[in-house]
Design a protein around this motif. Structure first.
Motif, short mmCIF file in Angstrom:
data_model
loop_
_atom_site.label_atom_id
_atom_site.label_comp_id
_atom_site.label_asym_id
_atom_site.label_seq_id
_atom_site.Cartn_x
_atom_site.Cartn_y
_atom_site.Cartn_z
N ASP A 100 0.85 -1.19 0.00
CA ASP A 100 0.00 0.00 0.00
C ASP A 100 0.89 1.24 0.00
O ASP A 100 2.12 1.15 -0.12
CB ASP A 100 -0.95 -0.01 1.20
N GLU A 101 0.27 2.42 0.14
CA GLU A 101 1.04 3.66 0.08
C GLU A 101 2.13 3.72 1.14
O GLU A 101 3.27 4.11 0.87
CB GLU A 101 0.09 4.85 0.24
N ILE A 155 9.28 5.51 -7.52
CA ILE A 155 8.19 5.23 -6.56
C ILE A 155 7.48 6.53 -6.20
O ILE A 155 6.24 6.60 -6.18
CB ILE A 155 8.74 4.54 -5.30
N TRP A 156 8.25 7.59 -5.94
CA TRP A 156 7.63 8.87 -5.60
C TRP A 156 6.76 9.39 -6.74
O TRP A 156 5.66 9.91 -6.51
CB TRP A 156 8.71 9.91 -5.27
N GLU A 157 7.24 9.22 -7.97
CA GLU A 157 6.48 9.71 -9.12
C GLU A 157 5.15 8.98 -9.27
O GLU A 157 4.12 9.59 -9.57
CB GLU A 157 7.31 9.58 -10.40
N GLU A 184 -1.10 10.16 -7.50
CA GLU A 184 -2.28 9.99 -6.64
C GLU A 184 -2.30 11.07 -5.55
O GLU A 184 -3.00 10.93 -4.55
CB GLU A 184 -2.26 8.60 -6.01
N ASN A 185 -1.50 12.13 -5.77
CA ASN A 185 -1.45 13.27 -4.85
C ASN A 185 -1.01 12.89 -3.43
O ASN A 185 -1.53 13.41 -2.44
CB ASN A 185 -2.81 13.99 -4.80
N CYS A 186 -0.06 11.98 -3.36
CA CYS A 186 0.52 11.63 -2.06
C CYS A 186 1.40 12.78 -1.59
O CYS A 186 2.37 13.15 -2.27
CB CYS A 186 1.33 10.35 -2.18
N THR A 187 1.10 13.36 -0.46
CA THR A 187 1.81 14.54 0.02
C THR A 187 3.30 14.28 0.21
O THR A 187 4.15 15.09 -0.22
CB THR A 187 1.19 15.02 1.34
N GLU A 188 3.65 13.17 0.86
CA GLU A 188 5.07 12.91 1.10
C GLU A 188 5.82 12.73 -0.21
O GLU A 188 6.95 13.21 -0.36
CB GLU A 188 5.25 11.67 1.98
#
Length: 407
Positions: free
Chosen positions: A318-319, A341-343, A348-352
């Motif tokens: 998961d995230e 992975i960050w991209e 999905e607009n993951c803040t971190e």
């Protein structure tokens, strides 16, 4: 003493009593009479001794003192492996963060009690301990057959354990078995030394690995879902107190014999579960196991192993799992893999992930425009405004010097 208390005392001395006291005593008398009605007619000390002797014989044990039976078995390891359908059984397993036993001997401990509530009215009528000797498992169980046998049981357990040489392994023992035993030792004014023995409670790693996927983390659930072991003809543990009281009240041994066998399997399952849990952490397969839990468990001891565990199970992460993997990859200097992975998470607009990419492009690739684009997608706040202001100054001045921020 006030006037009411003095009058009550005089009434009791004269043979009369208040209605409340009379009702209370009547209730107690009824309970005692009910207990006697359930005792067998031939409940003399001689018949009780005969019943205890017969029970000990049935259990292949020995009546070692008044009200105390000792059952000692030596079980070859191949027999246990066949019983559980195992190909291997590690007799010295090690979980993450678990210190090597060194010269200490694992002592697998379990109890059967007269209730689950604890407190001064609950006692352990059956206590068992198992350990390894070469290619055998030695299993000792102590069963009391009357209340007067409890001090003998507690003394036998104390003599079996060495604070200098042993380590306890239990299942929920830290929260239930040991506190209950501690209270019984103190009630009989016996020295309590078990707190000085290192203690591994297997319930905690089981919860860490499976709580998110299993309906519960009871030992029977562990047997079915991790060990693939299903008991046949087993007496449920919830019936153990009644089985013991069957003998206390009626000298009926049938259910008590099954309770002793159930208890034996509980201890053997502890040994197998310890080995299987250690292997599970090494293999880290997908499915019901919480891979993120394993990785977090491994991080302090072996971050590279934690990274490998997450990489093998990437599709099912998961995230939170993907973010942890990216952090570990970055720590290992594998920035490009972390960036990928960050991209994927940034889409999905993951803040971190957005923040990590903003830092990455500002300080590593020097692509300030890209850093600015990711920064604009961050949630509103002081940190975002400060970062945007700094990036816009760089864009205007063409200065790409490293400032105070880090990836």
């Amino acid at each position: 003493m006030n006037l009411k208390s003095r009058l009550s005392r005089l009434q009791s001395q004269s043979g009369s009593m208040s209605p409340a006291i009379a009702a209370k005593n009547t209730g107690l008398r009824d309970r005692l009479e009910n207990l006697h009605r359930h005792r067998p007619v031939s409940s003399s000390p001689k018949s009780l001794l005969a019943a205890e002797t017969d029970l000990a014989k049935t259990l292949n044990g020995r009546l070692v003192s008044e009200g105390l039976i000792r059952i000692r078995n030596r079980i070859p390891v191949p027999v246990i492996m066949q019983h559980y359908g195992l190909e291997t059984l590690d007799l010295n397993p090690r979980l993450p963060g678990e210190p090597g036993t060194g010269d200490r001997c694992n002592r697998y401990l379990d109890t059967e009690t007269t209730g689950l509530s604890g407190g001064s009215g609950t006692l352990s009528f059956l206590v068992g301990c198992a350990w390894t000797e070469e290619t055998q498992i030695v299993l000792e169980q102590w069963l009391i057959t009357r209340f007067s046998g409890e001090p003998g049981l507690l003394s036998a357990l104390s003599q079996c354990l060495d604070p200098e040489m042993d380590r306890l392994v239990s299942y929920n023992g830290k929260s239930f078995d040991l506190p209950l035993l501690r209270s019984r030792f103190r009630m009989h004014a016996l020295p309590w030394t078990l707190d000085a023995i290192p203690h591994l409670d297997l319930l905690h790693p089981v919860r860490r690995l499976f709580a998110r996927h299993w309906p519960d983390c009871r030992l029977l659930t562990l047997e079915k879902r991790l060990l693939n072991f299903h008991r046949r003809g087993d007496l449920p543990g919830a019936e153990a107190p009644d089985a013991w009281f069957d003998f206390i009240r009626q000298l009926s041994q049938d259910r008590l014999v099954r309770t002793v066998r159930h208890h034996r399997d509980d201890i053997l399952s502890l040994i197998v579960a310890h080995s299987r849990l250690a292997q599970t952490v090494i293999d880290a397969p997908s499915g019901e196991i919480d891979v993120l839990g394993i990785a977090r468990w491994l991080m302090a001891e072996d971050p590279r192993k934690a990274c490998q565990v997450l990489q093998r199970s990437y599709v099912s992460l998961d995230e939170a799992g993907k973010l942890l993997l990216a952090r570990l990859l970055k720590r290992n200097g594998e920035h490009q893999q972390a960036r990928k992975i960050w991209e994927s998470l940034a889409e999905e607009n993951c803040t971190e992930a957005l923040e990590r990419l903003a830092k990455y492009h500002e300080h590593v690739t020097k692509a300030v425009n890209q850093a600015h684009t990711y920064c604009l997608k961050l949630p509103e706040g002081v940190a975002k405004r400060k970062r945007i202001a700094r990036l816009e100054m760089k864009m205007q001045s063409g200065s790409y010097d490293l400032l105070t921020d880090r990836i």
